[in-house]
Enzyme design. Sequence first.
Site, PDB file in Angstrom:
ATOM      1  N   GLU A   6      -6.378   4.690   8.032  1.00 13.80           N
ATOM      2  CA  GLU A   6      -6.718   6.174   8.128  1.00 13.80           C
ATOM      3  C   GLU A   6      -7.057   6.486   7.189  1.00 13.80           C
ATOM      4  O   GLU A   6      -8.336   7.319   7.816  1.00 13.80           O
ATOM      5  CB  GLU A   6      -4.841   5.782   6.907  1.00 13.80           C
ATOM      6  CG  GLU A   6      -3.971   6.056   7.631  1.00 13.80           C
ATOM      7  CD  GLU A   6      -3.204   5.343   7.382  1.00 13.80           C
ATOM      8  OE1 GLU A   6      -2.717   5.310   5.645  1.00 13.80           O
ATOM      9  OE2 GLU A   6      -1.997   4.798   7.110  1.00 13.80           O
TER      10      GLU A   6
ATOM     11  N   GLY B 235       2.447   2.253  11.112  1.00 14.25           N
ATOM     12  CA  GLY B 235       3.238   3.434  11.056  1.00 14.25           C
ATOM     13  C   GLY B 235       4.763   3.532  11.955  1.00 14.25           C
ATOM     14  O   GLY B 235       4.716   4.771  11.921  1.00 14.25           O
TER      15      GLY B 235
ATOM     16  N   SER C 268       3.665  -2.014   9.761  1.00 15.28           N
ATOM     17  CA  SER C 268       5.317  -2.187   9.985  1.00 15.28           C
ATOM     18  C   SER C 268       5.671  -3.745  10.033  1.00 15.28           C
ATOM     19  O   SER C 268       6.773  -3.845  10.459  1.00 15.28           O
ATOM     20  CB  SER C 268       5.965  -1.859  11.978  1.00 15.28           C
ATOM     21  OG  SER C 268       5.591  -0.305  12.391  1.00 15.28           O
TER      22      SER C 268
ATOM     23  N   HIS D 259      -9.531   1.000   4.960  1.00 12.16           N
ATOM     24  CA  HIS D 259      -8.227   1.292   5.767  1.00 12.16           C
ATOM     25  C   HIS D 259      -8.039   1.975   7.069  1.00 12.16           C
ATOM     26  O   HIS D 259      -8.677   2.515   6.944  1.00 12.16           O
ATOM     27  CB  HIS D 259      -6.869   2.004   5.058  1.00 12.16           C
ATOM     28  CG  HIS D 259      -5.703   1.725   5.876  1.00 12.16           C
ATOM     29  ND1 HIS D 259      -5.505   2.513   5.989  1.00 12.16           N
ATOM     30  CD2 HIS D 259      -4.763   0.919   5.147  1.00 12.16           C
ATOM     31  CE1 HIS D 259      -4.128   2.318   6.417  1.00 12.16           C
ATOM     32  NE2 HIS D 259      -3.746   1.354   5.842  1.00 12.16           N
TER      33      HIS D 259
ATOM     34  N   ASN E 183       0.667  -1.138   0.249  1.00  6.05           N
ATOM     35  CA  ASN E 183      -0.149  -0.290  -0.098  1.00  6.05           C
ATOM     36  C   ASN E 183       0.777   1.513  -0.407  1.00  6.05           C
ATOM     37  O   ASN E 183       1.267   1.910   0.793  1.00  6.05           O
ATOM     38  CB  ASN E 183      -0.989  -0.006   1.417  1.00  6.05           C
ATOM     39  CG  ASN E 183      -1.530   1.482   1.264  1.00  6.05           C
ATOM     40  OD1 ASN E 183      -1.550   1.745   0.326  1.00  6.05           O
ATOM     41  ND2 ASN E 183      -2.072   1.596   2.607  1.00  6.05           N
ATOM     42  N   TRP E 184       0.749   2.165  -1.567  1.00  8.47           N
ATOM     43  CA  TRP E 184       1.546   3.021  -1.525  1.00  8.47           C
ATOM     44  C   TRP E 184       1.011   4.061  -0.503  1.00  8.47           C
ATOM     45  O   TRP E 184       2.017   5.315  -0.477  1.00  8.47           O
ATOM     46  CB  TRP E 184       2.665   3.242  -2.717  1.00  8.47           C
ATOM     47  CG  TRP E 184       3.057   2.275  -3.536  1.00  8.47           C
ATOM     48  CD1 TRP E 184       3.942   1.019  -3.390  1.00  8.47           C
ATOM     49  CD2 TRP E 184       3.581   2.634  -4.368  1.00  8.47           C
ATOM     50  NE1 TRP E 184       4.643   0.292  -3.339  1.00  8.47           N
ATOM     51  CE2 TRP E 184       4.859   1.571  -4.468  1.00  8.47           C
ATOM     52  CE3 TRP E 184       3.292   2.746  -5.616  1.00  8.47           C
ATOM     53  CZ2 TRP E 184       5.174   0.465  -5.839  1.00  8.47           C
ATOM     54  CZ3 TRP E 184       3.830   2.510  -7.079  1.00  8.47           C
ATOM     55  CH2 TRP E 184       5.006   1.680  -6.972  1.00  8.47           C
ATOM     56  N   LYS E 185      -0.215   4.286  -0.512  1.00  5.88           N
ATOM     57  CA  LYS E 185      -0.224   5.935   0.257  1.00  5.88           C
ATOM     58  C   LYS E 185      -0.569   6.379  -0.390  1.00  5.88           C
ATOM     59  O   LYS E 185      -0.508   6.478  -2.029  1.00  5.88           O
ATOM     60  CB  LYS E 185       0.025   5.575   1.783  1.00  5.88           C
ATOM     61  CG  LYS E 185      -0.504   4.504   3.057  1.00  5.88           C
ATOM     62  CD  LYS E 185      -0.068   5.028   3.994  1.00  5.88           C
ATOM     63  CE  LYS E 185       0.638   2.849   4.647  1.00  5.88           C
ATOM     64  NZ  LYS E 185       0.332   2.987   6.277  1.00  5.88           N
TER      65      LYS E 185
ATOM     66  N   GLU F 283      -4.929  -5.395  10.439  1.00 10.66           N
ATOM     67  CA  GLU F 283      -3.817  -4.148  10.891  1.00 10.66           C
ATOM     68  C   GLU F 283      -4.004  -3.443  12.272  1.00 10.66           C
ATOM     69  O   GLU F 283      -4.981  -2.319  11.904  1.00 10.66           O
ATOM     70  CB  GLU F 283      -4.163  -3.630   9.461  1.00 10.66           C
ATOM     71  CG  GLU F 283      -3.669  -3.657   8.635  1.00 10.66           C
ATOM     72  CD  GLU F 283      -3.180  -2.227   7.078  1.00 10.66           C
ATOM     73  OE1 GLU F 283      -2.023  -2.955   7.071  1.00 10.66           O
ATOM     74  OE2 GLU F 283      -3.555  -1.914   6.820  1.00 10.66           O
TER      75      GLU F 283
HETATM   76  P1  PGA Z   1       3.372   0.787   7.935  1.00 11.41           P
HETATM   77  O1  PGA Z   1       1.470   0.263   7.086  1.00 11.41           O
HETATM   78  O2  PGA Z   1       3.966  -1.592   7.400  1.00 11.41           O
HETATM   79  O3  PGA Z   1       4.131   1.433   6.738  1.00 11.41           O
HETATM   80  O4  PGA Z   1       3.083  -0.013   9.506  1.00 11.41           O
HETATM   81  C1  PGA Z   1       0.018  -0.475   6.539  1.00 11.41           C
HETATM   82  C2  PGA Z   1      -0.461   0.139   6.250  1.00 11.41           C
HETATM   83  O5  PGA Z   1      -1.496   0.740   6.617  1.00 11.41           O
HETATM   84  O6  PGA Z   1      -0.462  -0.709   5.692  1.00 11.41           O
END
Ligand code: PGA
Length: 266
Positions: A104, A188, A228, A102, A16-18, A182
């Site tokens: 976020e 993150g 992470s 997600h 997931n590149w966000k 998640e």
């Molecule tokens: P991260 O993000 O690997 O940077 O913790 C995972 C995600 O949000 O899908």
Amino acid sequence: MRDAMTQPAGKVIAGNWKMHHGPAATLDFFRTFQLQESPGHTSVILFPPAVSFAAARQGIGKSRGVSLGVQNIHWEPKGAFTGELSAEMAAEAGASFALVGHSERRHGFGETDAETRLKVEAALRAGLAPILCVGETLEERTGGQMEAVVIRQLDAVLSVAGGTLQRSGREGAGPALLIAYEPVWAIGTGRTATPEDAAEAHALIRARLAVALGNSVARSTKVLYGGSVKPENAAELLASQDVDGLLVGGASLDPVSFAQIVAAAG
Ligand code: PGA
């Protein structure tokens, strides 16, 4: 509806590149990733920003085993929804998957359980396989709420999408729902769930899928871990019970570390 999809083969490694990697950086990524990448029986999925989709398709070229997905969809097929994109458009642009719910989106943009349900339905309608993200915050975990939160987020979707998923599971073909566990406290933050934490949550998810959709659909549904993930911890997470793949954020931006995570899946 497009051709029906089944669950991806083997372990699933998703990146997931966000809001990273515009078109030029996307082309750069694939210049290196193609040299490194050897997915074998692993299914590799990348979620670039929508504006980088064409570059990603160009970068992937003829290499097999790399699919694309979108990070978010709206539930309507078209209309006056400035800034949104529909599942149908994403499918037309070459997406096979859509992230839904997600953390976020849930916590940064106020996405509700009811909206994740609509988005999962929209993805299935358009022939995209939704990856439903579920997971608890640190506060919820320390308050003993992990199970209740994960089950609430799952049930919001399974109660409605259940009929379609059960049918396609019985027939062995049809739109596939994947789940990503998640934990929000691990996203993150550099703080990864232990393999035992992941196994516990994944077992809970599998059991809930069995109640809602029956044992055979539950067994075949891919349940990914995210939060992470790095080349150093990928293998031990993949070895945990009930972990069928990984959803990788930060470490998927670098083609070398992402290729190492793909390699850890065998
Ligand atoms: P991260 O993000 O690997 O940077 O913790 C995972 C995600 O949000 O899908």
